[in-house]
Design a protein around this motif. Structure first.
Motif, PDB file in Angstrom:
ATOM      1  N   PRO A  78      88.795  39.130  30.236  1.00 57.47           N
ATOM      2  CA  PRO A  78      88.150  40.453  30.151  1.00 57.47           C
ATOM      3  C   PRO A  78      88.567  41.236  28.898  1.00 57.47           C
ATOM      4  N   GLU A  79      89.850  41.154  28.533  1.00 55.09           N
ATOM      5  CA  GLU A  79      90.306  41.862  27.327  1.00 55.09           C
ATOM      6  C   GLU A  79      89.620  41.308  26.084  1.00 55.09           C
ATOM      7  N   ARG A  80      89.534  39.987  26.005  1.00 52.42           N
ATOM      8  CA  ARG A  80      88.867  39.361  24.858  1.00 52.42           C
ATOM      9  C   ARG A  80      87.411  39.775  24.778  1.00 52.42           C
ATOM     10  N   SER A  81      86.760  39.795  25.935  1.00 54.87           N
ATOM     11  CA  SER A  81      85.344  40.149  25.977  1.00 54.87           C
ATOM     12  C   SER A  81      85.118  41.580  25.486  1.00 54.87           C
ATOM     13  N   VAL A  82      85.931  42.510  25.979  1.00 57.23           N
ATOM     14  CA  VAL A  82      85.791  43.921  25.577  1.00 57.23           C
ATOM     15  C   VAL A  82      86.124  44.093  24.101  1.00 57.23           C
ATOM     16  N   ASP A 105      84.220  45.046  18.621  1.00 56.64           N
ATOM     17  CA  ASP A 105      84.198  44.571  17.238  1.00 56.64           C
ATOM     18  C   ASP A 105      82.759  44.308  16.781  1.00 56.64           C
ATOM     19  N   ARG A 106      81.993  43.695  17.647  1.00 59.29           N
ATOM     20  CA  ARG A 106      80.617  43.301  17.315  1.00 59.29           C
ATOM     21  C   ARG A 106      79.649  44.481  17.328  1.00 59.29           C
ATOM     22  N   GLU A 107      79.781  45.357  18.345  1.00 58.59           N
ATOM     23  CA  GLU A 107      78.775  46.398  18.564  1.00 58.59           C
ATOM     24  C   GLU A 107      79.230  47.805  18.195  1.00 58.59           C
ATOM     25  N   ALA A 134      94.622  46.154  14.043  1.00 59.37           N
ATOM     26  CA  ALA A 134      95.416  45.127  14.726  1.00 59.37           C
ATOM     27  C   ALA A 134      94.537  44.307  15.672  1.00 59.37           C
ATOM     28  N   GLY A 135      93.579  44.969  16.325  1.00 55.05           N
ATOM     29  CA  GLY A 135      92.656  44.272  17.211  1.00 55.05           C
ATOM     30  C   GLY A 135      91.761  43.314  16.456  1.00 55.05           C
ATOM     31  N   VAL A 136      91.273  43.752  15.302  1.00 58.59           N
ATOM     32  CA  VAL A 136      90.430  42.889  14.471  1.00 58.59           C
ATOM     33  C   VAL A 136      91.221  41.673  14.005  1.00 58.59           C
ATOM     34  N   LYS A 137      92.465  41.904  13.605  1.00 64.15           N
ATOM     35  CA  LYS A 137      93.307  40.785  13.141  1.00 64.15           C
ATOM     36  C   LYS A 137      93.546  39.785  14.267  1.00 64.15           C
ATOM     37  N   LEU A 138      93.869  40.294  15.457  1.00 57.07           N
ATOM     38  CA  LEU A 138      94.100  39.407  16.592  1.00 57.07           C
ATOM     39  C   LEU A 138      92.841  38.605  16.919  1.00 57.07           C
ATOM     40  N   LEU A 139      91.711  39.271  16.931  1.00 56.36           N
ATOM     41  CA  LEU A 139      90.446  38.566  17.193  1.00 56.36           C
ATOM     42  C   LEU A 139      90.192  37.490  16.153  1.00 56.36           C
ATOM     43  N   THR A 140      90.406  37.845  14.912  1.00 54.61           N
ATOM     44  CA  THR A 140      90.170  36.892  13.824  1.00 54.61           C
ATOM     45  C   THR A 140      91.080  35.682  13.955  1.00 54.61           C
ATOM     46  N   ASP A 141      92.358  35.920  14.232  1.00 57.45           N
ATOM     47  CA  ASP A 141      93.307  34.821  14.396  1.00 57.45           C
ATOM     48  C   ASP A 141      92.926  33.942  15.581  1.00 57.45           C
ATOM     49  N   ARG A 142      92.602  34.567  16.701  1.00 59.52           N
ATOM     50  CA  ARG A 142      92.247  33.822  17.920  1.00 59.52           C
ATOM     51  C   ARG A 142      90.945  33.054  17.710  1.00 59.52           C
ATOM     52  N   ARG A 143      89.985  33.720  17.105  1.00 63.82           N
ATOM     53  CA  ARG A 143      88.696  33.064  16.848  1.00 63.82           C
ATOM     54  C   ARG A 143      88.892  31.873  15.933  1.00 63.82           C
TER      55      ARG A 143
END
Length: 144
Positions: free
Chosen positions: A36-40, A45-47, A98-107
């Motif tokens: 759920p955290e990843r989805s939100v 990030d996307r919208e 920090a959220g964008v960086k985490l998403l980018t790393d995970r993605r």
């Protein structure tokens, strides 16, 4: 297509997507983002910024559940809050750097695994079919 064909296709799609999600979840490590955290975080990030109520509606969860998810993301510094400029009574949630960086790393890690599987196990034609189906799967998700 008959109703029976649609029911069979729906069953097949549900099973296939369920397997894919389970495989992606197998990489979960304690302390990482929950699904759920990843989805939100991905949605923000996307919208772009959204209210907690809007996020709850889009994610099809109760406002209380969204509150818990957002509180965890805010506590980790991955999401920030600010007042809505057009309506000061509302709060907008947005992804932080920090959220964008985490998403980018995970993605990067997950995407790399998926890209390798696509490159090694699928033909060009099959890859094009999968890519063409993505907007349809997203639209289906929006209408469930």
């Amino acid at each position: 297509m008959t109703d029976e064909d649609l029911l069979q296709a729906s069953t097949d799609l549900r099973v296939a997507l369920g397997r894919l999600v389970r495989r992606l979840r197998q990489g979960y490590v304690v302390g990482e983002l929950t699904l759920p955290e990843r989805s939100v975080l991905s949605r923000l990030d996307r919208e772009g910024p959204a209210t907690p109520g809007c996020l709850a509606d889009l994610e099809r969860v109760k406002p209380q559940a969204m509150g818990v998810t957002l509180a965890g993301l805010v506590a980790r510094g991955l999401v920030g809050r600010r007042k809505d400029d057009s309506d000061g009574r509302k709060v907008l949630m947005s992804v932080t750097e920090a959220g964008v960086k985490l998403l980018t790393d995970r993605r990067s890690a997950t995407t790399g695994k998926m890209a390798a599987a696509l490159a090694e196990q699928f033909t060009d034609a099959e890859r094009r079919e999968l890519i063409a189906a993505i907007p349809l799967i997203e639209r289906l998700a929006d209408h469930l």
